[in-house]
Design a protein around this motif. Structure first.
Motif, short mmCIF file in Angstrom:
data_model
loop_
_atom_site.label_atom_id
_atom_site.label_comp_id
_atom_site.label_asym_id
_atom_site.label_seq_id
_atom_site.Cartn_x
_atom_site.Cartn_y
_atom_site.Cartn_z
N LEU A 1 33.05 45.27 30.54
CA LEU A 1 33.33 45.49 31.96
C LEU A 1 32.42 44.65 32.83
CD1 LEU A 1 34.78 46.98 34.22
CD2 LEU A 1 33.12 48.85 33.96
N ASN A 2 31.15 44.58 32.46
CA ASN A 2 30.19 43.77 33.21
C ASN A 2 30.61 42.30 33.21
OD1 ASN A 2 27.89 42.95 34.59
ND2 ASN A 2 26.59 42.98 32.77
N LEU A 3 30.98 41.80 32.05
CA LEU A 3 31.38 40.40 31.93
C LEU A 3 32.64 40.10 32.73
CD1 LEU A 3 31.29 37.59 30.64
CD2 LEU A 3 32.42 38.55 28.63
N ILE A 4 33.63 40.96 32.61
CA ILE A 4 34.90 40.75 33.32
C ILE A 4 34.70 40.82 34.83
CG2 ILE A 4 37.19 41.73 33.73
CD1 ILE A 4 37.13 42.66 30.77
N ASP A 5 33.88 41.77 35.27
CA ASP A 5 33.62 41.92 36.71
C ASP A 5 32.93 40.68 37.26
OD1 ASP A 5 33.28 43.68 39.20
OD2 ASP A 5 31.22 43.09 38.76
N GLN A 6 31.94 40.15 36.53
CA GLN A 6 31.24 38.96 37.00
C GLN A 6 32.18 37.76 37.02
OE1 GLN A 6 27.15 38.30 35.51
NE2 GLN A 6 27.34 40.26 34.47
#
Length: 264
Positions: free
Chosen positions: A199-204
Motif C-alpha cells: 500500500l505504501n509503495l502504490i500510494d507513493q
C-alpha cells in the motif's frame, strides 16, 4: 526512442519537495530504456553502463506492474483517503528521523520530529491527519545515508539498485538500517506486513502520476543529476551555501558601469 521511456518508482527513496517538483519526480522515479548516447562519463557515475541496465530493468517492472496498479488506485481512491494514507506512512517514518537526528547530533530536529510523532499519532488519529504541520511544526526527514554523510562519507558513487532505484554506494549502505528503523518491519503477521508495504509503495507511485511529464531529455541523466543534487540539499539540511550578493563585503567593479549607473 525516448518517447518509449516510462519512469518507475523506486520504493527505497523518500519524497522530499525541497527543490523543484521535477526534482521530486527524479528522486523517486527510476527506470528508462533509453538508448541515448552516454557521452562523457559523469565524475560521480563511473558505473553508468551497469546503472543504465538496472534502470531499464526497473522500467519493465513499472510499465507492466506498478504503474497500472497505481493508476487504478488513483481512480478508485478519494483524494482525502489518499492523503490520509500518505500521512500515515510519513508519520511512521518520524521514528527513523528521530534516531538519525540524534546520531547526527541534531537535538533540535530530534525534538521536533518527536513532537510531530506524538501529535500526529494522538490528535492526528494514528497519523492519518498531519496536525503537526498545521501547527507549523515542519517535517525534516533524516535517514542513515544522511547520517553517514554527516559522519564524513561526503562523496559517494551513484548506484541504481534493482527495485529500489536511484541511490549511491553510501545510501545503499545505510538502507538496511533504514529498513530496521521502520516500524512496519516488525509487524509479525506476514500478510499484514506485506499488505502495508504494498500500500505504501502504490500510494507513493500514485502521487507521481501527474508529474511524469516533467522528466525531459535523457531520462537516466535527468534522474541521476536531480537525485544527486537533492541528496546534497538534504544532507546540508537545505543550506545551498552563501549568496555572494548578500555578503556585506561583496565588491562591485565600478568600471563595469557607465557614468549614469547603467551597465556597459
Amino acid at each position: 526512442m525516448l518517447d518509449n521511456c516510462r519512469p518507475e518508482f523506486a520504493p527505497g527513496t523518500k519524497r522530499v519537495a525541497a527543490l523543484l517538483p521535477a526534482t521530486v519526480v527524479a528522486l523517486t522515479l527510476g527506470g528508462c530504456a533509453s538508448g541515448a548516447l552516454q557521452g562523457e562519463p559523469h565524475q560521480e557515475d563511473p558505473w553508468e553502463g551497469f546503472n543504465r541496465k538496472v534502470f531499464a530493468f526497473n522500467d519493465v517492472l513499472d510499465r507492466y506492474a506498478l504503474r497500472p496498479v497505481a493508476k487504478g488506485y488513483r481512480t478508485v481512491t478519494p483524494e482525502p483517503v489518499e492523503d490520509s494514507v500518505g500521512n500515515f506512512f510519513a508519520n511512521l517514518g518520524e521514528l527513523r528521523t528521530v534516531l538519525n537526528s540524534l546520531l547526527q547530533g541534531d537535538v533540535e530536529n530530534a525534538s521536533r520530529s518527536t513532537s510531530r510523532l506524538m501529535i500526529n499519532t494522538t490528535a492526528g488519529v494514528g497519523g492519518l491527519f498531519d496536525v503537526a504541520t498545521r501547527m507549523d511544526i515542519r517535517r525534516q526527514e533524516e535517514d542513515f545515508g544522511q547520517t553517514l554523510a554527516v559522519w564524513g562519507w561526503e562523496d559517494s558513487r551513484y548506484l541504481v539498485l534493482p527495485l529500489f532505484g536511484p541511490s549511491t554506494l553510501r545510501d545503499a549502505t545505510g538502507l538496511p538500517a533504514n529498513i530496521a528503523a521502520y516500524p512496519v518491519t516488525y509487524v509479525e503477521d506476514d500478510a499484514a506486513r506485506l499488505s502495508l508495504g504494498a500500500l505504501n509503495l502504490i500510494d507513493q507511485r500514485a502521487n507521481l502520476l501527474d508529474q511524469e511529464e516533467l522528466i525531459q531529455g535523457d531520462r537516466y541523466r535527468f534522474v541521476r543529476d536531480a537525485y544527486l543534487q537533492n541528496r546534497t540539499f538534504e544532507i546540508n539540511d537545505g543550506k545551498l551555501g552563501e549568496d555572494p550578493f548578500a555578503a556585506d563585503d561583496f565588491d562591485v567593479d565600478d568600471a563595469a558601469f557607465g557614468d549614469d549607473g547603467s551597465a556597459d
